[in-house]
Write a protein that holds these residues in place. Structure first.
Motif, PDB file in Angstrom:
ATOM      1  N   ALA A  13       0.836  -1.213   0.000  1.00  0.00           N
ATOM      2  CA  ALA A  13       0.000   0.000   0.000  1.00  0.00           C
ATOM      3  C   ALA A  13       0.863   1.251   0.000  1.00  0.00           C
ATOM      4  CB  ALA A  13      -0.932  -0.001   1.207  1.00  0.00           C
ATOM      5  N   THR A  17       0.710   3.846  -3.065  1.00  0.00           N
ATOM      6  CA  THR A  17       0.313   5.228  -2.767  1.00  0.00           C
ATOM      7  C   THR A  17       1.358   6.219  -3.261  1.00  0.00           C
ATOM      8  OG1 THR A  17      -0.869   4.459  -0.798  1.00  0.00           O
ATOM      9  CG2 THR A  17      -0.392   6.812  -0.929  1.00  0.00           C
ATOM     10  N   PHE A  20       1.200   6.299  -7.065  1.00  0.00           N
ATOM     11  CA  PHE A  20      -0.035   6.975  -7.474  1.00  0.00           C
ATOM     12  C   PHE A  20       0.116   8.494  -7.370  1.00  0.00           C
ATOM     13  CE2 PHE A  20      -4.296   8.667  -6.642  1.00  0.00           C
ATOM     14  CZ  PHE A  20      -5.016   8.106  -7.689  1.00  0.00           C
ATOM     15  N   LYS A  21       0.723   8.956  -6.290  1.00  0.00           N
ATOM     16  CA  LYS A  21       0.837  10.413  -6.075  1.00  0.00           C
ATOM     17  C   LYS A  21       1.919  11.061  -6.941  1.00  0.00           C
ATOM     18  CE  LYS A  21       0.986  10.643  -1.504  1.00  0.00           C
ATOM     19  NZ  LYS A  21       0.897  11.230  -0.154  1.00  0.00           N
ATOM     20  N   SER A  91       7.566  12.396  -0.408  1.00  0.00           N
ATOM     21  CA  SER A  91       6.360  11.578  -0.523  1.00  0.00           C
ATOM     22  C   SER A  91       6.559  10.213   0.122  1.00  0.00           C
ATOM     23  CB  SER A  91       5.985  11.415  -2.006  1.00  0.00           C
ATOM     24  OG  SER A  91       4.755  10.743  -2.136  1.00  0.00           O
ATOM     25  N   THR A  95       4.487   8.826   3.457  1.00  0.00           N
ATOM     26  CA  THR A  95       3.698   7.598   3.365  1.00  0.00           C
ATOM     27  C   THR A  95       4.188   6.558   4.366  1.00  0.00           C
ATOM     28  OG1 THR A  95       3.468   8.103   1.008  1.00  0.00           O
ATOM     29  CG2 THR A  95       2.688   5.971   1.737  1.00  0.00           C
ATOM     30  N   SER A  98       2.576   7.430   7.547  1.00  0.00           N
ATOM     31  CA  SER A  98       1.198   6.929   7.646  1.00  0.00           C
ATOM     32  C   SER A  98       1.187   5.422   7.914  1.00  0.00           C
ATOM     33  CB  SER A  98       0.417   7.264   6.371  1.00  0.00           C
ATOM     34  OG  SER A  98       0.933   6.568   5.254  1.00  0.00           O
ATOM     35  N   PHE A 117      -3.651   4.285   2.019  1.00  0.00           N
ATOM     36  CA  PHE A 117      -3.976   4.884   0.724  1.00  0.00           C
ATOM     37  C   PHE A 117      -4.938   6.058   0.870  1.00  0.00           C
ATOM     38  CE2 PHE A 117      -6.661   5.106  -3.121  1.00  0.00           C
ATOM     39  CZ  PHE A 117      -5.678   5.478  -4.019  1.00  0.00           C
ATOM     40  N   GLY A 120      -3.350   8.966   2.350  1.00  0.00           N
ATOM     41  CA  GLY A 120      -2.346   9.502   1.426  1.00  0.00           C
ATOM     42  C   GLY A 120      -2.888  10.373   0.321  1.00  0.00           C
ATOM     43  N   ILE A 121      -4.183  10.223  -0.012  1.00  0.00           N
ATOM     44  CA  ILE A 121      -4.715  11.033  -1.116  1.00  0.00           C
ATOM     45  C   ILE A 121      -5.624  12.157  -0.621  1.00  0.00           C
ATOM     46  CG2 ILE A 121      -4.515   9.150  -2.774  1.00  0.00           C
ATOM     47  CD1 ILE A 121      -7.557   8.750  -2.539  1.00  0.00           C
ATOM     48  N   SER A 125      -2.362  15.708   2.558  1.00  0.00           N
ATOM     49  CA  SER A 125      -1.344  14.676   2.366  1.00  0.00           C
ATOM     50  C   SER A 125      -0.656  14.834   1.019  1.00  0.00           C
ATOM     51  CB  SER A 125      -1.986  13.288   2.460  1.00  0.00           C
ATOM     52  OG  SER A 125      -2.685  13.125   3.669  1.00  0.00           O
TER      53      SER A 125
END
Length: 495
Positions: A13, A17, A20-21, A91, A95, A98, A117, A120-121, A125
């Motif tokens: 995850a 994440t 993805f970011k 980033s 993460t 988190s 996740f 994170g979005i 964040s």
């Protein structure tokens, strides 16, 4: 599949994440103040001095640790290529932070993965991860302290990490103090290793300030206090609070004083927190820490009229944590609860932040950076001075010596404000005679316009409307929907 076979799911995850970011890197949405820290880091690289203008020492950046980290990234990747690796690093650290937080609050690895996740979005964040500020490091360090220091009980962590946390930002004394108080009330005894860590941290950052800069408190804090100091009555303070709290407790800033979305979410956060702590659970210790800290940090900074978004990012995230836990642990209709949260809150907030990042990235990177690059080409002598506000993009990309209107990078401005706040700007112009002035207003229309007609000529007008075009129609619509940036006039001294 049993939980023992799902141990790596939270790690996956984290990786997903972060990847993805990374899409947000294409928006070039980088905070103005990040470039102040990066210029300080490059000043250290070029002159061996923590400063902003040559060999003059000044704590122009609020964060010492992040300056040193930025210095290392400049050293490794070079001035032209360090930004993207540093943003990715930020980033990753956020993460992982988190990930630590999920481990002190949740048991199921699938719940942890979803938590990582969805946290994170959230808009703050995303901003912590990609805006280039020090909060990725800070969130990592604070959550590592909770996980290793208090969840795992590592005493050496309780001693060492407060030093790094305070060296990142001195206002983290609020977080460290909250942890100490909750720990004291919860365990009914004084945690001496943690007190030692706090003492070492305070001594280290204040001692460094005094020995290196000859000051106890960072210059940026002093400068903002002087520049933004307003004497309000009790009634004015209450009005100020009611006008601003809704836009800072939540994650969605809307025009105007009343923000019903934030008030609804704030109420839901409180209800979820109360519901969770009514259950007898060891994790309540950490829930109390993050929730009380979130409230205390918000109240202190709003009461001090601090309206910069980044002060509220970490509290915004932590205050929302009980909502996610409440929904993830629903036994009946959990999928329905989670679906409703994603459809009606997480997804709209993500879209809002995406639009905001694209629009603001255009106004900052494409527009304000353009002004700095124009000056870089126009003026080859980098010992010339420019007087402007703010001191981020344009000084960084122009390479010029800088006087900023708040005094973050130039202490003489602070002295002028203290002597005559109403006329400090004009007094600075007449006294310092900077070669360039970058102003929001038309200086030829001021009451003292004659002075500027005699001593300065208009070089170029910069207009945000000229930067609202894109080859992609959707992006162009976003630029026009939410234009970001201010119009400037550039003046050059002629005598």
């Amino acid at each position: 599949m049993s939980e023992t076979k799902n141990l790596k799911i939270p790690i996956y995850a984290v990786l997903f994440t972060v990847i993805f970011k990374l899409l947000f890197l294409f928006t070039h949405y980088i905070q103005e103040d990040a470039f102040i820290s990066w210029r300080v880091a490059q000043n250290l690289l070029d002159y061996g001095v923590i400063g902003f203008n040559g060999n003059t020492k000044i704590s122009a950046s609020t964060t010492h640790l992040y300056v040193f980290v930025s210095y290392i990234f400049n050293l490794i990747f070079g001035k032209e290529n360090f930004i993207e690796p540093l943003l990715i690093f930020n980033s990753i650290l956020f993460t992982i932070g988190s990930f630590f937080l999920s481990h002190v609050l949740l048991k199921s690895n699938w719940q942890k993965a979803i938590f990582i996740f969805l946290i994170g979005i959230l808009p703050p964040s995303i901003k912590i991860s990609i805006l280039g500020m020090e909060y990725g490091i800070l969130f990592f360090l604070e959550m590592a302290l909770l996980y290793y220091g208090f969840h795992k009980g590592k005493k050496w962590v309780q001693i060492i990490l407060p030093v790094f946390i305070l060296f990142t930002r001195i206002d983290t004394v609020i977080f460290l103090g909250t942890v100490f108080l909750i720990d004291l009330f919860w365990n009914k005894k004084i945690n001496w290793p943690y007190i030692l860590g706090g003492i070492l941290g305070i001594a280290a950052v204040l001692g460094f300030n005094w020995i290196y800069f000859g000051e106890v408190i960072n210059n940026t804090i002093v400068a903002k206090k002087i520049a933004y100091d307003n004497h309000f009555t009790l009634v004015q303070n209450i009005e100020y609070f009611t006008q601003n709290f809704a836009n800072f407790w939540g994650m969605l800033k809307l025009p105007g004083d009343f923000n019903p979305v934030t008030i609804i979410i704030l109420t839901f956060e409180l209800l979820c927190f109360v519901y969770l702590i009514r259950q007898k659970n060891k994790r309540n210790y950490f829930l109390w820490i993050i929730f009380i800290f979130g409230w205390i940090k918000q109240v202190i900074f709003i009461s001090q009229k601090s309206l910069f978004d980044w002060y509220y990012w970490v509290p915004q995230i932590l205050l929302f944590v009980p909502v996610l836990i409440f929904i993830l642990e629903q036994k009946a209709k959990k999928k329905l609860w989670l679906s409703l949260l994603i459809i009606f809150y997480i997804f709209p907030m993500f879209i809002f932040q995406t639009v905001h990042a694209i629009a603001t990235g255009n106004g900052e990177w494409n527009y304000r950076r353009h002004i700095g690059l124009f000056l870089n080409t126009y003026e080859k002598d980098k010992n010339q001075w420019i007087f402007l506000e703010p001191a981020g993009y344009i000084p960084y990309f122009s390479g010029l010596k800088t006087i900023d209107e708040v005094g973050l990078v130039d202490k003489e401005v602070q002295r002028e404000i203290q002597k005559d706040k109403a006329n400090f700007w004009m007094n600075t112009v007449k006294k310092r005679k900077p070669k360039y002035l970058l102003s929001y207003e038309d200086l030829y229309q001021r009451k003292d316009a004659e002075y500027f007609r005699l001593h300065y000529r208009l070089v170029k007008e910069f207009r945000i409307k000229d930067h609202l075009k894109s080859d992609y129609k959707l992006i162009e619509k976003i630029y026009i929907l939410k234009p970001s940036g201010s119009d400037y006039n550039l003046y050059e001294r002629i005598d």
